[in-house]
Motif scaffolding. Structure first.
Motif, PDB file in Angstrom:
ATOM      1  N   ILE A   1      63.648  74.847  47.323  1.00 55.29           N
ATOM      2  CA  ILE A   1      63.721  75.216  48.735  1.00 55.29           C
ATOM      3  C   ILE A   1      62.480  76.027  49.114  1.00 55.29           C
ATOM      4  O   ILE A   1      62.099  76.956  48.396  1.00 55.29           O
ATOM      5  CB  ILE A   1      64.987  76.042  49.039  1.00 55.29           C
ATOM      6  CG1 ILE A   1      66.242  75.190  48.792  1.00 55.29           C
ATOM      7  CG2 ILE A   1      64.969  76.536  50.496  1.00 55.29           C
ATOM      8  CD1 ILE A   1      67.536  75.945  48.977  1.00 55.29           C
ATOM      9  N   LEU A   2      61.877  75.657  50.228  1.00 55.46           N
ATOM     10  CA  LEU A   2      60.720  76.382  50.750  1.00 55.46           C
ATOM     11  C   LEU A   2      60.845  76.460  52.263  1.00 55.46           C
ATOM     12  O   LEU A   2      61.061  75.449  52.929  1.00 55.46           O
ATOM     13  CB  LEU A   2      59.409  75.665  50.379  1.00 55.46           C
ATOM     14  CG  LEU A   2      58.133  76.162  51.088  1.00 55.46           C
ATOM     15  CD1 LEU A   2      57.829  77.614  50.729  1.00 55.46           C
ATOM     16  CD2 LEU A   2      56.943  75.268  50.762  1.00 55.46           C
ATOM     17  N   GLU A   3      60.722  77.664  52.791  1.00 60.21           N
ATOM     18  CA  GLU A   3      60.710  77.855  54.246  1.00 60.21           C
ATOM     19  C   GLU A   3      59.361  78.445  54.641  1.00 60.21           C
ATOM     20  O   GLU A   3      58.893  79.400  54.024  1.00 60.21           O
ATOM     21  CB  GLU A   3      61.847  78.791  54.674  1.00 60.21           C
ATOM     22  CG  GLU A   3      63.219  78.198  54.400  1.00 60.21           C
ATOM     23  CD  GLU A   3      64.336  79.101  54.889  1.00 60.21           C
ATOM     24  OE1 GLU A   3      64.068  79.971  55.746  1.00 60.21           O
ATOM     25  OE2 GLU A   3      65.478  78.943  54.408  1.00 60.21           O
ATOM     26  N   PHE A   4      58.747  77.851  55.659  1.00 60.20           N
ATOM     27  CA  PHE A   4      57.464  78.383  56.132  1.00 60.20           C
ATOM     28  C   PHE A   4      57.400  78.310  57.651  1.00 60.20           C
ATOM     29  O   PHE A   4      58.117  77.519  58.278  1.00 60.20           O
ATOM     30  CB  PHE A   4      56.276  77.653  55.498  1.00 60.20           C
ATOM     31  CG  PHE A   4      56.125  76.205  55.889  1.00 60.20           C
ATOM     32  CD1 PHE A   4      55.279  75.831  56.927  1.00 60.20           C
ATOM     33  CD2 PHE A   4      56.814  75.204  55.204  1.00 60.20           C
ATOM     34  CE1 PHE A   4      55.120  74.505  57.282  1.00 60.20           C
ATOM     35  CE2 PHE A   4      56.662  73.866  55.550  1.00 60.20           C
ATOM     36  CZ  PHE A   4      55.812  73.522  56.603  1.00 60.20           C
ATOM     37  N   HIS A   5      56.556  79.165  58.208  1.00 56.22           N
ATOM     38  CA  HIS A   5      56.470  79.311  59.661  1.00 56.22           C
ATOM     39  C   HIS A   5      55.012  79.288  60.091  1.00 56.22           C
ATOM     40  O   HIS A   5      54.170  79.972  59.498  1.00 56.22           O
ATOM     41  CB  HIS A   5      57.117  80.639  60.085  1.00 56.22           C
ATOM     42  CG  HIS A   5      56.987  80.940  61.550  1.00 56.22           C
ATOM     43  ND1 HIS A   5      57.746  80.297  62.512  1.00 56.22           N
ATOM     44  CD2 HIS A   5      56.164  81.802  62.213  1.00 56.22           C
ATOM     45  CE1 HIS A   5      57.415  80.769  63.703  1.00 56.22           C
ATOM     46  NE2 HIS A   5      56.455  81.675  63.557  1.00 56.22           N
ATOM     47  N   MET A   6      54.722  78.490  61.120  1.00 58.61           N
ATOM     48  CA  MET A   6      53.368  78.458  61.676  1.00 58.61           C
ATOM     49  C   MET A   6      53.194  79.664  62.598  1.00 58.61           C
ATOM     50  O   MET A   6      53.740  79.701  63.702  1.00 58.61           O
ATOM     51  CB  MET A   6      53.130  77.164  62.457  1.00 58.61           C
ATOM     52  CG  MET A   6      53.272  75.892  61.647  1.00 58.61           C
ATOM     53  SD  MET A   6      52.089  75.795  60.290  1.00 58.61           S
ATOM     54  CE  MET A   6      50.528  75.899  61.161  1.00 58.61           C
ATOM     55  N   LYS A   7      52.469  80.670  62.119  1.00 61.28           N
ATOM     56  CA  LYS A   7      52.254  81.869  62.939  1.00 61.28           C
ATOM     57  C   LYS A   7      51.388  81.538  64.144  1.00 61.28           C
ATOM     58  O   LYS A   7      51.617  82.007  65.257  1.00 61.28           O
ATOM     59  CB  LYS A   7      51.607  82.963  62.095  1.00 61.28           C
ATOM     60  CG  LYS A   7      51.471  84.290  62.825  1.00 61.28           C
ATOM     61  CD  LYS A   7      50.915  85.354  61.903  1.00 61.28           C
ATOM     62  CE  LYS A   7      50.817  86.687  62.641  1.00 61.28           C
ATOM     63  NZ  LYS A   7      50.265  87.751  61.758  1.00 61.28           N
ATOM     64  N   ASP A   8      50.367  80.738  63.924  1.00 55.01           N
ATOM     65  CA  ASP A   8      49.573  80.170  65.002  1.00 55.01           C
ATOM     66  C   ASP A   8      49.039  78.829  64.517  1.00 55.01           C
ATOM     67  O   ASP A   8      49.503  78.307  63.493  1.00 55.01           O
ATOM     68  CB  ASP A   8      48.447  81.116  65.458  1.00 55.01           C
ATOM     69  CG  ASP A   8      47.511  81.519  64.321  1.00 55.01           C
ATOM     70  OD1 ASP A   8      47.170  80.653  63.481  1.00 55.01           O
ATOM     71  OD2 ASP A   8      47.129  82.703  64.260  1.00 55.01           O
TER      72      ASP A   8
END
Length: 392
Positions: free
Chosen positions: A353-360
């Motif tokens: 499982i991997l969660e990532f977020h595009m900050k910009d």
């Protein structure tokens, strides 16, 4: 038989009658104060054009001093008694009073008044009344077309006349709809809008609003709507508004907020930080024979054996990657994580499982780390893609 001047007066009034709808009030052979009787007294009352017109038809070779003096009296009377022209006395200062002579032949240059040759009267009225009120004309014709009140010939002329704009609009609209289709968190609004917006499309993502105009001429693309006025249509305390005009012409136009249709998606990505679901899924695609099955908010990457990765998102900024890995591949990934300074993801009950977020647009947050999109890709490649690409 009528006198020649009466025939001429009738002809002039007949032309004026065709444009009566563009005047807020009209008086044919008006009876105003002191017994003065110009041939026509009309009031134009619009936001950008407030005028009183006094017309006198002159079927003779020239305008004499008596004619000028009489017109001066007309103007003085209307100015001092505006009620005769249908204008409130408190508003007369906002109106211009125009004295206009309509002549049979020739146009004389007068110091204080205007002269219009009868043959040019239609053109004069069109320029002064119709072409300065095109908004009203277009809306009226549009309603007539919707209600089926135009003849076949008129409908055909309108259709042909808008062909250039329709071609450009189709090109632009395809790019806009492709963006709406590719992104989960984007919503597209098309006319008619709930409120009057100077745009052909409205794309919404979170608190961001993108008003997109499709100019049909170079003049329009060089002069997009005033952005401050557009932003005032929204509560900018909670919403960020962007106005973009799409350039479909053969020349580059170096203007702020004007861009090629193919650059629209990149511009929206820069302002929102979103990336397509397919692009996110491809980062986890092994270098073997694979297949990507795309849905609106979910992408499944399947490959050799039982390999399968699911990438999901609700807004194209925050992504969750999940994969049930067979033991041999799971061991490879665990070893790669131990040997890499850029460890990513975790195992929960054997599930990666991997969660990532595009900050910009170019920055990614995952776990407690913030890194560039390029470094994030390198980490995914070394820890996940390379082990998954080894076929034994």
């Amino acid at each position: 038989m009528k006198e020649d001047w009466q025939v001429f007066q009738t002809d002039v009034l007949s032309v004026l009658r065709q444009y009566s709808g563009y005047f807020s009030s009209t008086e044919h052979v008006a009876s105003i104060s002191r017994g003065l009787r110009p041939d026509f007294l009309g009031t134009v009352r619009r936001e950008s054009k407030k005028e009183v017109w006094i017309l006198d038809a002159k079927n003779k070779s020239g305008i004499g001093n008596e004619d000028i003096e009489r017109m001066e009296e007309y103007v003085d009377t209307v100015t001092s008694n505006p009620v005769d022209a249908g204008v409130d006395p408190t508003d007369i200062s906002r109106f211009g009073v125009r004295g206009i002579f309509v002549t049979r032949s020739g146009e004389e240059a007068l110091e204080n008044f205007e002269t219009v040759q009868f043959e040019s009267l239609h053109q004069f009225l069109q320029e002064e009344l119709v072409y300065t009120d095109t908004g009203k004309v277009v809306r009226s014709i549009s309603k007539m077309l919707e209600k089926g009140q135009l003849s076949q010939d008129h409908a055909r002329i309108l259709h042909r006349g808008t062909r250039r704009f329709r071609r450009r609009r189709n090109v632009c609209m395809k790019h806009v709809r492709d963006i709406d289709r590719r992104y989960t968190g984007i919503d597209l609004d098309e006319p008619p809008f709930e409120r009057n917006l100077p745009a052909e499309a409205l794309l919404r993502h979170g608190s961001k609003r993108f008003l997109i105009e499709f100019p049909y001429s170079r003049d329009e693309v060089r002069n997009p709507e005033d952005i401050r006025q557009v932003k005032d249509l929204f509560d900018t305390g909670r919403e960020n508004v962007f106005f973009l005009a799409l350039n479909t012409f053969d020349e580059e136009i170096d203007e702020e907020n004007v861009l090629r249709p193919e650059r629209l998606e990149t511009e929206i990505q820069r302002e929102t930080g979103i990336i397509p679901l397919e692009k996110a899924a491809k980062m986890f695609e092994p270098r073997t024979q694979t297949k990507i099955n795309l849905e609106k908010d979910r992408a499944e990457v399947s490959g050799t054996g039982d390999f399968e990765v699911t990438v999901s998102t609700q807004d194209n900024r925050s992504f969750k990657v999940e994969s049930d890995l067979e033991e041999k591949l799971r061991t490879r990934i665990i070893d790669a994580r131990k040997n890499s300074p850029r460890s990513i993801g975790e195992f929960r009950d054997g599930r990666f499982i991997l969660e990532f977020h595009m900050k910009d647009y170019e920055t990614v947050e995952y776990g407690s780390k913030t890194t560039s999109l390029r470094d994030f890709r390198d980490a995914v490649n070394s820890v996940f893609v390379t082990p998954a690409s080894r076929v034994t």
